[in-house]
Each structure stands twice: as structure tokens, then as C-alpha cells.
Design a protein around this motif. Sequence first.
Motif, PDB file in Angstrom:
ATOM      1  N   ASP A 242       0.965  -1.263  -0.100  1.00 64.19           N
ATOM      2  CA  ASP A 242       0.106   0.080   0.096  1.00 64.19           C
ATOM      3  C   ASP A 242       0.793   1.318   0.012  1.00 64.19           C
ATOM      4  O   ASP A 242       0.563   2.166  -0.423  1.00 64.19           O
ATOM      5  CB  ASP A 242      -0.979   0.066   1.236  1.00 64.19           C
ATOM      6  N   GLN A 243       1.798   1.089   0.656  1.00 67.75           N
ATOM      7  CA  GLN A 243       2.862   2.313   0.823  1.00 67.75           C
ATOM      8  C   GLN A 243       3.896   2.469  -0.347  1.00 67.75           C
ATOM      9  O   GLN A 243       4.877   3.467  -0.094  1.00 67.75           O
ATOM     10  CB  GLN A 243       3.443   2.339   2.198  1.00 67.75           C
ATOM     11  N   ASN A 244       3.709   1.555  -1.110  1.00 70.09           N
ATOM     12  CA  ASN A 244       4.971   1.527  -2.393  1.00 70.09           C
ATOM     13  C   ASN A 244       4.250   1.579  -3.550  1.00 70.09           C
ATOM     14  O   ASN A 244       3.965   0.625  -4.179  1.00 70.09           O
ATOM     15  CB  ASN A 244       5.859   0.477  -2.067  1.00 70.09           C
ATOM     16  N   ASP A 245       4.347   2.640  -4.188  1.00 67.71           N
ATOM     17  CA  ASP A 245       3.345   2.725  -5.350  1.00 67.71           C
ATOM     18  C   ASP A 245       3.901   2.000  -6.591  1.00 67.71           C
ATOM     19  O   ASP A 245       3.269   1.335  -7.464  1.00 67.71           O
ATOM     20  CB  ASP A 245       3.238   4.303  -5.959  1.00 67.71           C
ATOM     21  N   GLU A 246       5.439   1.868  -6.682  1.00 64.87           N
ATOM     22  CA  GLU A 246       6.154   1.044  -7.785  1.00 64.87           C
ATOM     23  C   GLU A 246       5.604  -0.273  -7.519  1.00 64.87           C
ATOM     24  O   GLU A 246       5.291  -1.052  -8.516  1.00 64.87           O
ATOM     25  CB  GLU A 246       7.591   1.244  -7.696  1.00 64.87           C
ATOM     26  N   LEU A 247       5.872  -0.867  -6.118  1.00 64.80           N
ATOM     27  CA  LEU A 247       5.514  -2.031  -5.823  1.00 64.80           C
ATOM     28  C   LEU A 247       3.894  -2.413  -6.378  1.00 64.80           C
ATOM     29  O   LEU A 247       3.549  -3.722  -6.903  1.00 64.80           O
ATOM     30  CB  LEU A 247       5.765  -2.580  -4.641  1.00 64.80           C
ATOM     31  N   TYR A 248       2.923  -1.595  -5.939  1.00 71.02           N
ATOM     32  CA  TYR A 248       1.486  -1.760  -6.032  1.00 71.02           C
ATOM     33  C   TYR A 248       1.374  -1.890  -7.668  1.00 71.02           C
ATOM     34  O   TYR A 248       0.722  -2.893  -8.134  1.00 71.02           O
ATOM     35  CB  TYR A 248       0.990  -0.480  -5.499  1.00 71.02           C
ATOM     36  N   HIS A 249       1.788  -0.838  -8.426  1.00 73.02           N
ATOM     37  CA  HIS A 249       1.533  -0.919  -9.752  1.00 73.02           C
ATOM     38  C   HIS A 249       2.049  -2.163 -10.627  1.00 73.02           C
ATOM     39  O   HIS A 249       1.764  -2.747 -11.510  1.00 73.02           O
ATOM     40  CB  HIS A 249       2.217   0.266 -10.532  1.00 73.02           C
ATOM     41  N   ALA A 250       3.279  -2.626 -10.200  1.00 73.31           N
ATOM     42  CA  ALA A 250       4.115  -3.825 -10.700  1.00 73.31           C
ATOM     43  C   ALA A 250       3.152  -4.958 -10.563  1.00 73.31           C
ATOM     44  O   ALA A 250       3.063  -5.736 -11.244  1.00 73.31           O
ATOM     45  CB  ALA A 250       5.522  -4.053  -9.996  1.00 73.31           C
ATOM     46  N   MET A 251       2.526  -5.210  -9.401  1.00 73.52           N
ATOM     47  CA  MET A 251       1.597  -6.335  -9.109  1.00 73.52           C
ATOM     48  C   MET A 251       0.454  -6.389  -9.795  1.00 73.52           C
ATOM     49  O   MET A 251       0.069  -7.285 -10.448  1.00 73.52           O
ATOM     50  CB  MET A 251       1.170  -6.361  -7.308  1.00 73.52           C
ATOM     51  N   LEU A 252      -0.216  -4.931 -10.097  1.00 76.35           N
ATOM     52  CA  LEU A 252      -1.416  -5.054 -10.887  1.00 76.35           C
ATOM     53  C   LEU A 252      -1.019  -5.311 -12.112  1.00 76.35           C
ATOM     54  O   LEU A 252      -1.887  -5.852 -12.993  1.00 76.35           O
ATOM     55  CB  LEU A 252      -1.858  -3.349 -11.134  1.00 76.35           C
ATOM     56  N   ASN A 253       0.137  -5.304 -12.699  1.00 73.80           N
ATOM     57  CA  ASN A 253       0.580  -5.361 -14.322  1.00 73.80           C
ATOM     58  C   ASN A 253       1.124  -6.645 -14.413  1.00 73.80           C
ATOM     59  O   ASN A 253       1.350  -7.346 -15.678  1.00 73.80           O
ATOM     60  CB  ASN A 253       1.541  -4.315 -14.875  1.00 73.80           C
ATOM     61  N   GLU A 254       1.075  -7.747 -13.511  1.00 73.60           N
ATOM     62  CA  GLU A 254       1.507  -9.073 -13.480  1.00 73.60           C
ATOM     63  C   GLU A 254       0.366  -9.905 -14.055  1.00 73.60           C
ATOM     64  O   GLU A 254      -0.772  -9.692 -13.841  1.00 73.60           O
ATOM     65  CB  GLU A 254       1.937  -9.454 -12.266  1.00 73.60           C
ATOM     66  N   PRO A 255       0.854 -10.797 -15.098  1.00 76.68           N
ATOM     67  CA  PRO A 255      -0.098 -12.005 -15.230  1.00 76.68           C
ATOM     68  C   PRO A 255      -0.858 -12.523 -13.956  1.00 76.68           C
ATOM     69  O   PRO A 255      -0.160 -12.651 -13.106  1.00 76.68           O
ATOM     70  CB  PRO A 255       0.682 -13.045 -16.333  1.00 76.68           C
ATOM     71  N   THR A 256      -1.797 -13.181 -14.198  1.00 77.94           N
ATOM     72  CA  THR A 256      -2.695 -13.569 -12.927  1.00 77.94           C
ATOM     73  C   THR A 256      -2.814 -14.971 -12.968  1.00 77.94           C
ATOM     74  O   THR A 256      -2.209 -15.813 -12.349  1.00 77.94           O
ATOM     75  CB  THR A 256      -4.217 -12.906 -12.723  1.00 77.94           C
ATOM     76  N   PHE A 257      -3.928 -15.526 -13.701  1.00 82.39           N
ATOM     77  CA  PHE A 257      -4.250 -16.961 -13.672  1.00 82.39           C
ATOM     78  C   PHE A 257      -3.183 -17.672 -14.681  1.00 82.39           C
ATOM     79  O   PHE A 257      -3.018 -17.341 -15.795  1.00 82.39           O
ATOM     80  CB  PHE A 257      -5.818 -17.277 -14.191  1.00 82.39           C
ATOM     81  N   LEU A 258      -2.746 -18.820 -14.011  1.00 84.31           N
ATOM     82  CA  LEU A 258      -1.683 -19.659 -14.751  1.00 84.31           C
ATOM     83  C   LEU A 258      -2.381 -20.899 -15.392  1.00 84.31           C
ATOM     84  O   LEU A 258      -1.789 -21.808 -15.998  1.00 84.31           O
ATOM     85  CB  LEU A 258      -0.665 -20.021 -13.862  1.00 84.31           C
ATOM     86  N   GLY A 259      -3.622 -21.163 -14.981  1.00 84.48           N
ATOM     87  CA  GLY A 259      -4.262 -22.459 -15.344  1.00 84.48           C
ATOM     88  C   GLY A 259      -4.694 -22.486 -16.733  1.00 84.48           C
ATOM     89  O   GLY A 259      -4.879 -21.353 -17.440  1.00 84.48           O
ATOM     90  N   ASP A 260      -5.169 -23.518 -17.389  1.00 84.04           N
ATOM     91  CA  ASP A 260      -5.804 -23.768 -18.699  1.00 84.04           C
ATOM     92  C   ASP A 260      -7.178 -23.782 -18.479  1.00 84.04           C
ATOM     93  O   ASP A 260      -7.697 -24.926 -18.295  1.00 84.04           O
ATOM     94  CB  ASP A 260      -5.093 -24.896 -19.360  1.00 84.04           C
ATOM     95  N   LEU A 261      -7.979 -22.775 -18.656  1.00 87.68           N
ATOM     96  CA  LEU A 261      -9.581 -22.740 -18.670  1.00 87.68           C
ATOM     97  C   LEU A 261     -10.207 -23.912 -19.812  1.00 87.68           C
ATOM     98  O   LEU A 261     -10.803 -24.640 -19.337  1.00 87.68           O
ATOM     99  CB  LEU A 261      -9.951 -21.488 -18.872  1.00 87.68           C
TER     100      LEU A 261
END
Length: 335
Positions: A242-261
Motif C-alpha cells: 500500500d505504501q509503495n506505489d511502484e510495487l503496487y503498480h508492478a503487481m497490478l500489471n503481472e499476469p494472474t491465472f496460470l491455469g488452462d480454462l
Amino acid sequence: MSEKKKIKVKFVDFQDSLKENDNFFIDSLKKNFDVEVSDDPDYLFFGAYGYKHLDYDCIRIMWTIENYVPDFNICDYALAYDIIEFGDRYLRFPFFLNRPEIENVRKTIERKPIDTSVKTDFCSFVVSNEWGDDYRIRLFHELSKYKKVDSGGRSLNNIGGPIGMGLDKKFEFDVTHKFSFALENAQNRGYTTEKIFDAFAAGCIPIYWGDPNIEEEFNPKSFINCNDLTVEEAVEKIKEVDQNDELYHAMLNEPTFLGDLDKYLQDFDDFLFNICNQPLEKAYRRDRIMKGKTQEHQYKLINRFYYKPYFFLIKVAQKLHIEFIGRKIYHFIRD
């Protein structure tokens, strides 16, 4: 084109979310069979919310959305959360593959860059009961000492009333928050519900606790995994992001689901096809003479003298808005 094999099916012991004449089981079966919903079924699909399934002696297929291991003395086949193998009798098929929940899976997979200008609130929390593990309740209280956690469910509500039922209402509530609680009711291998997808779909960073194998299906850089953290450690991790904008935005831009729908859905179709494409008598798997009959009799007694009185007391507590008494009843019986 050859004529499709006709099969008769019925659905019992489910909650209202599964409509008997319009659900994803019927959608799948209709691809290969002429399906009729009947009170005299060849195949009975049943859930974990009752014992009506014991009144039917046909082929029984259980699907549970709860953290519950199917009893294969009672059912011929089952779909559930656990990561187990049992020949052609079992398929892992989590609740997030149900409809409409699967729409948030697709939103997560196709997620576009997040507009953080709408993230005007800190953290959302939507829980309708407190029957599960107390980790998420303790985390809610501890995190609330740092900043207000908006609770929009019936449990611990602090926004003037519940937001209501439905994915749309939950999405509208979550979407203005940076973080969202996605903690399961229990911690068990394979038990991943729709909660983490709800958070991802709304552009939140999920705060997760539950399935120990969660990082096999989701990118660990895209959410906060509390499985191995104490409540205090989890709060510190959330504060760090919450206190680190760079880390927060980096997490938001990461791929999420690794499974195969697509594989999940194809496996589901194949599982049902294998069951219903066999000659009827050869599709049975449970013991219908010795152990199975004994187990059925025991379940009928348990239902009559244990579950019916238990659920009656819970419903009375809920009607009187004294759910804390219901929770005491639940934890007394459970422990």
C-alpha cells in the motif's frame, strides 16, 4: 447424422444457484445427448445440501462447492475441489467454473490495464457468514487498525448495510478498492473458490488465504499470499504494498491465472461423456449391496437426528438476527 442417445437426469440437494432446467451440466450433456429432466432419472446429480439423493437408486454424480470430500460409498462419480485420482470416478472441478462465476475467470484472463484513478478506497471485505476459519476475521480486525476496511457483506458490516447478492453488486463494490479480501472458509489443498477471481476481475490485489497450492494456478507476484503468514505478518505485507506505489503498480500489471480454462472445460465434457456414453448398468461404480447400503442407512439416521435439528436451530438464529448464537452452535458441534 446419427440420433443422439436419450438420457434422463435430475438435480437435487443443491442451492438455488443451480437451476434444474438450465445449468452447465445440461449445457455440456446436450452436446452429445438428448437430455430430459425427469423425476425418474437415469443419472442423478446432487450436492451437499441435503439427503434427497438417498431416495434415488440410479447412477449418482455428486458435485460439491464446499470443502467436502465426496463419499464414494454413496456416489458413483464426483466433482469437487480435492486433488485426488480415482480412476474415471472423480474430476477436480472448482466452483469458479460454474456460471455465472466463470465470467470473472474470463475477465481475469482477459484483464486490461487497471485504471488506478478509480481506486479511491483502501480494501474491501465481503463475507456473509463467520462459520469458517477465524483467520480472516482476525485479519480484518488487525488490518482495520491501519486503515478502514470496508465490509459490505452481512458479517462485520460497517457501510450501513449489505451490498446485496450477485456478482455485479460485488464488482461495483470492489472496483473502487486497491485491495480485496479473498480468504477462503478453510485451508485445504485444491480448495480454491471464486473469491480470488472476484478480486482480480475488479482490478484489486487479492489478499489470499486458503489453498496451500494456490501458486500452482496463480502468479504469486500478482497477489498477497497469506498462507504462511501470521495475521501480524500479513498486515505488514499489505502495508508494504500500500505504501509503495511502484510495487503496487508492478503487481497490478503481472499476469494472474496460470491455469488452462479450456482444458478444465474439455475435461468436464469428457468426464460427463464417459459416464453417460456407457451402457447404463455398466456405469455404476458404488457398492449397492453391502457397504453402500449400510452407509446409506447411517446417513439417513444422521440426517434425521442430527442435521435437521441443527439446521433448524441455525435458521431460527438467523431469523432472529442473533447469528452469534448460531455460530456458537456451529463451533460447539464442530469441535
